[in-house]
Motif scaffolding. Structure first.
Motif, short mmCIF file in Angstrom:
data_model
loop_
_atom_site.label_atom_id
_atom_site.label_comp_id
_atom_site.label_asym_id
_atom_site.label_seq_id
_atom_site.Cartn_x
_atom_site.Cartn_y
_atom_site.Cartn_z
N ALA A 114 1.14 -43.16 -0.57
CA ALA A 114 2.15 -43.52 -1.03
C ALA A 114 2.97 -44.42 -0.36
O ALA A 114 3.28 -44.12 0.77
CB ALA A 114 3.02 -42.38 -1.85
N GLU A 137 -8.54 -36.94 -9.50
CA GLU A 137 -7.52 -37.04 -10.10
C GLU A 137 -7.55 -38.71 -10.48
O GLU A 137 -7.86 -39.43 -9.70
CB GLU A 137 -6.08 -36.96 -9.43
CG GLU A 137 -6.00 -35.46 -9.18
CD GLU A 137 -4.63 -34.89 -8.50
OE1 GLU A 137 -4.57 -33.95 -8.41
OE2 GLU A 137 -4.00 -35.96 -8.07
N GLN A 183 -2.56 -39.32 -1.70
CA GLN A 183 -2.98 -38.86 -3.06
C GLN A 183 -4.68 -38.51 -2.79
O GLN A 183 -5.22 -37.75 -3.54
CB GLN A 183 -2.86 -40.27 -3.98
CG GLN A 183 -3.47 -40.10 -5.17
CD GLN A 183 -3.13 -38.98 -6.09
OE1 GLN A 183 -2.15 -38.27 -6.09
NE2 GLN A 183 -4.04 -38.88 -7.27
N ILE A 241 5.00 -37.96 -6.17
CA ILE A 241 4.27 -38.11 -4.64
C ILE A 241 5.22 -38.54 -3.80
O ILE A 241 6.06 -39.60 -4.27
CB ILE A 241 3.09 -39.07 -4.79
CG1 ILE A 241 2.02 -38.34 -5.81
CG2 ILE A 241 2.19 -39.31 -3.33
CD1 ILE A 241 1.15 -39.56 -6.37
N LEU A 258 -5.04 -41.13 -11.88
CA LEU A 258 -3.61 -41.16 -11.94
C LEU A 258 -3.13 -42.42 -12.66
O LEU A 258 -3.34 -43.48 -12.21
CB LEU A 258 -3.09 -41.04 -10.27
CG LEU A 258 -1.62 -41.10 -10.18
CD1 LEU A 258 -1.07 -39.86 -10.62
CD2 LEU A 258 -1.28 -41.27 -8.77
N TYR A 285 -1.35 -37.50 -14.15
CA TYR A 285 -3.17 -37.33 -13.94
C TYR A 285 -3.70 -36.37 -14.81
O TYR A 285 -3.14 -35.75 -15.59
CB TYR A 285 -2.95 -37.06 -12.48
CG TYR A 285 -2.82 -35.51 -12.26
CD1 TYR A 285 -3.85 -34.76 -12.19
CD2 TYR A 285 -1.59 -34.93 -12.13
CE1 TYR A 285 -3.90 -33.07 -12.15
CE2 TYR A 285 -1.26 -33.64 -11.73
CZ TYR A 285 -2.50 -32.63 -12.03
OH TYR A 285 -2.34 -31.33 -11.72
N LYS A 292 3.03 -35.93 -11.92
CA LYS A 292 3.05 -35.74 -10.46
C LYS A 292 3.97 -36.41 -9.55
O LYS A 292 3.97 -37.65 -10.21
CB LYS A 292 1.35 -36.11 -10.00
CG LYS A 292 1.26 -35.86 -8.66
CD LYS A 292 -0.36 -35.97 -8.29
CE LYS A 292 -0.38 -35.32 -7.26
NZ LYS A 292 -1.82 -35.31 -6.69
N MET A 347 1.74 -47.70 -4.27
CA MET A 347 0.82 -47.15 -3.24
C MET A 347 -0.09 -48.19 -2.34
O MET A 347 -0.16 -49.33 -3.27
CB MET A 347 0.01 -45.93 -3.99
CG MET A 347 0.75 -44.98 -4.66
SD MET A 347 -0.04 -43.86 -5.75
CE MET A 347 -0.27 -42.48 -4.30
N CYS A 395 -12.61 -37.47 -4.93
CA CYS A 395 -11.51 -38.12 -5.93
C CYS A 395 -11.75 -37.21 -7.20
O CYS A 395 -12.72 -37.28 -7.74
CB CYS A 395 -11.44 -39.45 -6.03
SG CYS A 395 -10.10 -40.03 -7.03
#
Length: 193
Positions: free
Chosen positions: A98, A48, A39, A33, A50, A106, A31, A57, A46
């Motif tokens: 991010a 994922e 995210q 970003i 990651l 992820y 992934k 982030m 939620c």
């Protein structure tokens, strides 16, 4: 970016053997970003889990006055997800955004549970991540009660100095539980030392 780094991360805990680490890493998807991309946004579940390989982030929520309050910063080799929303399948009250361009790996909630049931070693790894996260949360909560703003600033500077390169001062101030003005004063004092 390759899955060897991810397998190495699982292996580094000494809870997962090399063959299992490779098997787990193989289930994760890449992934990318972009800077400022979310995210996770509040109100969403939620889904994922990651692993951040590159970038920075932050997590934040809105207080009753609508102000953003930073609740966490994430750096490479950290797992990023909103625990309550992820495991309870409830809507998140937090956002995860991010601060830089980020790269990571992820896995979804369903995939993660499949691995937990199939691989006891991964279940132990997951438990260790949750325990460490809980301990960090407790330490942070107690620091807001037992430490001065200067002590909290010094701790953040020591543990996550990269944050100061990527986050805005108002974001750091909200994380430390102080005003922008107080943070500026503390920074000036530290610069004199």
């Amino acid at each position: 970016m390759n899955k060897e780094a991810l397998a190495g991360y699982f292996r580094s805990t000494n809870l997962v053997s090399l063959p299992v680490a490779i098997e787990i890493a193989d289930k994760f998807n890449r992934k990318d970003i972009s800077k400022n991309q979310f995210q996770l946004t509040e109100g969403k579940v939620c889904d994922e889990y990651l692993f951040l390989e590159k970038g920075c982030m932050r997590a934040f929520a809105h207080d009753t006055g609508g102000n953003e309050v930073t609740t966490n910063f994430y750096l490479p080799k950290e797992v990023i997800f909103e625990v309550s929303s992820f495991f309870n399948r409830t809507r998140s009250k937090e956002n995860i955004q991010a601060l830089t361009d980020c790269e990571g790996w992820y896995i979804t909630f369903e995939q993660l549970n499949g691995l937990f049931h199939a691989l006891p070693e991964f279940r132990e790894f997951g438990r260790s991540i949750l325990v460490r996260g809980f301990a960090e949360l407790k330490t942070r909560m107690l620091s807001t009660i037992t430490e001065t703003a200067e002590e909290r600033y010094a701790a953040l500077l020591k543990t996550k100095p990269e944050i100061f390169q990527h986050a805005q001062l108002k974001t750091i101030a909200s994380y430390l539980g102080i005003t922008d003005t107080s943070l500026s004063r503390i920074r000036k004092e530290f610069a004199k030392k």
